[in-house]
Write an enzyme that holds these catalytic residues in place. Sequence first.
Site, mmCIF file in Angstrom:
data_model
loop_
_atom_site.group_PDB
_atom_site.id
_atom_site.type_symbol
_atom_site.label_atom_id
_atom_site.label_comp_id
_atom_site.label_asym_id
_atom_site.label_seq_id
_atom_site.Cartn_x
_atom_site.Cartn_y
_atom_site.Cartn_z
ATOM 1 N N PRO A 144 0.836 -1.222 0.000
ATOM 2 C CG PRO A 144 -0.709 -1.546 1.702
ATOM 3 C CD PRO A 144 0.612 -2.052 1.182
ATOM 4 C CD GLU B 277 0.357 -6.608 10.482
ATOM 5 O OE1 GLU B 277 -0.454 -7.555 10.522
ATOM 6 O OE2 GLU B 277 0.067 -5.439 10.146
ATOM 7 N NE ARG C 185 -7.003 -5.435 -21.218
ATOM 8 C CZ ARG C 185 -7.141 -4.271 -21.827
ATOM 9 N NH1 ARG C 185 -6.308 -3.274 -21.527
ATOM 10 N NH2 ARG C 185 -8.085 -4.071 -22.727
ATOM 11 C CG ASP D 79 -7.664 -0.632 -23.013
ATOM 12 O OD1 ASP D 79 -6.548 -1.001 -22.684
ATOM 13 O OD2 ASP D 79 -8.597 -1.388 -23.351
#
Length: 275
Positions: A88, A115, A153, A168
Amino acid sequence: MKFIVLTIFPDMFNPLWEYGIVKRAIDQNKISASTVNIRDFEKGRHRVTDDRPYGGGSGMVMKPEPVAAAIRSAKKSALASKTILLTPQGRRLDHSMARGLVSLPGLILVCGRYEGVDERICQELIDYEISIGDYVLTGGELAAMVIIDAVTRLIPGVLGGADSAEKDSFSGSLLEYAHYTRPQTYEGTEVPEVLMSGNHKEIEKWRLESSLIRTFLKRQDLLQNRPLDRQEIEILKKWCLDIERIIHAQPLRGAGALSGGQQAGRHNNGRHNEP
Ligand code: 4FV
């Protein structure tokens, strides 16, 4: 492109390798994909890869030794690859980052658990930290799968001609236009006429307007610092006129409605002399 995933749950990736576009890319040798079990680099009898955090507190931390050994082993067979930690703390993945990653010869994707990974790994052996979003996962595996899918992709030739990545969402940093397929009428709703007209110029114009309105309604942030081309400006101007026409056509409704006299005032070039 070469993907090597370092994880304590290698089997989680089997479905990714065995289905859809990623499977086809593997079969077409457009990508090679493998997993490395970090546990295999833990000498201890129980191959424990986590330990208690210094300084106390809840949760466990991934030990540096097995992760470092796994990274160094992977690098031997993928020298030019960049090593990525899914966390994160990382830079947020988006379409332009995915397009950037496609140009690399390979990625070594380090999936943390618990963690997280001992900080000394991040300093020594990680090239990039990438996050797929501001929430906490139980492990980096799902984030690694997202990156492998989003990048694969975009590799030229992986998506067949029909479904190229050019159109896209986010490619022109607009959301994709509305898609329709048979039946022409579904539960009373018709497919927009223009899409069956065969007039590709009009269809392209309709699709651009569809992308613009969806982006305007759902992701105005994408329009903020995005240069507009002439056609887009024409479309936005047309909307402004439509909205002005609606404003001027409708009598004001509700408590704020102006009395007859004030009502008259409203039509003088639209300036409201609101009380
Ligand atoms: C994550 C994310 C993420 C944090 C602790 C793995 C977990 C655990 N990775 N984008 N969001 N990772 O939550 O990439 O080790």
